[in-house]
Design a protein around this motif. Structure first.
Motif, PDB file in Angstrom:
ATOM      1  N   THR A  48     -10.545  -4.103  -9.343  1.00  0.00           N
ATOM      2  CA  THR A  48      -9.114  -4.412  -9.304  1.00  0.00           C
ATOM      3  C   THR A  48      -8.885  -5.914  -9.371  1.00  0.00           C
ATOM      4  N   SER A 244      -5.359  -8.479   7.287  1.00  0.00           N
ATOM      5  CA  SER A 244      -6.564  -7.744   6.892  1.00  0.00           C
ATOM      6  C   SER A 244      -7.829  -8.503   7.292  1.00  0.00           C
ATOM      7  N   SER A 292      -7.937  -2.687   1.792  1.00  0.00           N
ATOM      8  CA  SER A 292      -7.102  -1.947   0.853  1.00  0.00           C
ATOM      9  C   SER A 292      -5.757  -1.564   1.459  1.00  0.00           C
ATOM     10  N   LEU A 293      -5.748  -1.248   2.754  1.00  0.00           N
ATOM     11  CA  LEU A 293      -4.527  -0.770   3.399  1.00  0.00           C
ATOM     12  C   LEU A 293      -3.707  -1.892   4.013  1.00  0.00           C
ATOM     13  N   ARG A 294      -4.365  -2.937   4.517  1.00  0.00           N
ATOM     14  CA  ARG A 294      -3.660  -3.994   5.235  1.00  0.00           C
ATOM     15  C   ARG A 294      -3.221  -5.151   4.334  1.00  0.00           C
ATOM     16  N   ASN A 295      -3.778  -5.209   3.132  1.00  0.00           N
ATOM     17  CA  ASN A 295      -3.414  -6.280   2.204  1.00  0.00           C
ATOM     18  C   ASN A 295      -2.440  -5.716   1.170  1.00  0.00           C
ATOM     19  N   LYS A 296      -1.179  -6.140   1.251  1.00  0.00           N
ATOM     20  CA  LYS A 296      -0.117  -5.562   0.422  1.00  0.00           C
ATOM     21  C   LYS A 296      -0.351  -5.810  -1.066  1.00  0.00           C
ATOM     22  N   LYS A 299      -3.275  -3.651  -2.235  1.00  0.00           N
ATOM     23  CA  LYS A 299      -2.875  -2.234  -2.215  1.00  0.00           C
ATOM     24  C   LYS A 299      -1.998  -1.908  -3.416  1.00  0.00           C
ATOM     25  N   ASN A 300      -1.036  -2.776  -3.713  1.00  0.00           N
ATOM     26  CA  ASN A 300      -0.158  -2.546  -4.861  1.00  0.00           C
ATOM     27  C   ASN A 300      -0.925  -2.630  -6.176  1.00  0.00           C
ATOM     28  N   ILE A 302      -4.142  -1.927  -6.626  1.00  0.00           N
ATOM     29  CA  ILE A 302      -4.965  -0.716  -6.739  1.00  0.00           C
ATOM     30  C   ILE A 302      -4.094   0.460  -7.161  1.00  0.00           C
ATOM     31  N   ARG A 303      -2.914   0.587  -6.551  1.00  0.00           N
ATOM     32  CA  ARG A 303      -2.001   1.679  -6.910  1.00  0.00           C
ATOM     33  C   ARG A 303      -1.579   1.561  -8.380  1.00  0.00           C
TER      34      ARG A 303
END
Length: 315
Positions: A48, A244, A292-296, A299-300, A302-303
């Motif tokens: 990513t 994170s 992955s979850l705590r870094n906005k 996370k965006n 990856i999504r």
């Protein structure tokens, strides 16, 4: 790679999880799933960052280097654990044991040094934003990463050389699932064992404590700067960029302190084996989840990458 002193003992027996015979299949499946998730999670983060141009910043360069160190660290230990869980022959050659210790310490300390650099990066970004591009230039970031890997390699060489230049007269059973310093010291003989044990312990503690104190110092300045921000939204936005990294630091040093600072009892061999899972399997497993979850931004990204691939596949 290393000049080692071959002695009477030519191989070691890794006792590992053989003290839990009825749980070995469960341990194998659990560790295999966690290992695969660790590999896939870190590879996903690296892919990513590589593909998303908006993430080509110093913070994500350091995160990419951290993912590489975690992949290599787990690769040095976990495949051997999985093989031993399915085998009744758990011997490991003297040289193979030395190599495993070298690589586990190299990548383990590289991980700690990279976490320290990431703390410094957040300090510069929040406390000196106008000088960020100068202080964290591409050349400077590359040098910091290179010094982290060099420092980890030096720690690996120092510890491994010190331990494997001792005399091992037998028995040769290591009460652990990999070649770790404390159980190996119990198998060594000679007058120099106590000196080596204290020396290795002092070097490792000083390195880890130094990293931890530098991270604490970075966050002390960060918190002081954040508290000066007048708006609550501004304070939240500034702190969210550190969340994170701070969580991973707490997990990393929290498990390490529980393991190394807990009192040693005469019947703690099985407990030491189980506790060893936390920093060899659990911490690397949690790290990509936390980032992955705590870094906005990550996370965006990856999504976005997953959705674009999904749409491309459906079309």
């Amino acid at each position: 790679m290393l000049t080692l002193n071959y002695t009477i003992v030519s191989e070691f027996i890794l006792i590992g999880f053989s003290t839990f015979p009825h749980l070995q299949l469960m341990f194998f499946l659990l560790f295999l799933l966690m290992y695969l998730f660790t590999l896939l999670g870190n590879l996903l983060i690296m892919a990513t960052i590589w593909s998303e141009r908006s993430l080509h910043t110093p913070m994500y360069l350091f995160l990419c280097a951290l993912s590489i160190s975690e992949i290599l660290y787990t690769f040095a230990i976990i495949p051997r654990i999985l093989a031993d869980l399915l085998s009744t022959h758990r011997s490991i050659a003297f040289l193979a044991c030395a190599n495993q210790m070298f690589f586990s310490f190299t990548f383990g300390f590289t991980h700690s040094f990279l976490l320290t650099i990431m703390g410094y990066d957040r300090y510069v970004a929040i406390c000196h934003p106008l000088r960020y591009n100068v202080l964290m230039s591409p050349r400077g970031c590359a040098c910091l990463v290179a010094w982290s890997w060099a420092g980890g390699s030096v720690m690996g060489v120092v510890v491994t050389t010190a331990i494997f230049n001792l005399t091992f007269c037998g028995p040769n059973e290591i009460h652990h699932f990999f070649c770790h310093v404390p159980p190996l010291l119990k198998l060594a003989c000679g007058k120099e064992v106590l000196v080596v044990a204290k020396g290795v312990g002092l070097v490792c503690i000083m390195a880890l404590l130094g990293c931890f104190l530098l991270i604490l110092l970075s966050y002390a300045f960060i918190v002081a700067t954040i508290l000066k921000i007048p708006s609550a939204e501004g304070r939240h936005k500034a702190f969210s960029t550190c969340a994170s990294h701070l969580t991973v630091v707490i997990v990393h040093y929290g498990f390490a302190s529980v393991i190394y600072l807990k009192p040693k009892g005469p019947k703690s061999l099985e407990g030491d084996t189980l506790m060893g899972i936390t920093y060899t399997v659990l911490t690397p497993f949690l790290s990509p989840i936390i980032f992955s979850l705590r870094n906005k931004e990550l996370k965006n990204a990856i999504r976005k990458a997953c959705l674009s691939r999904l749409l491309l596949h459906n079309s």
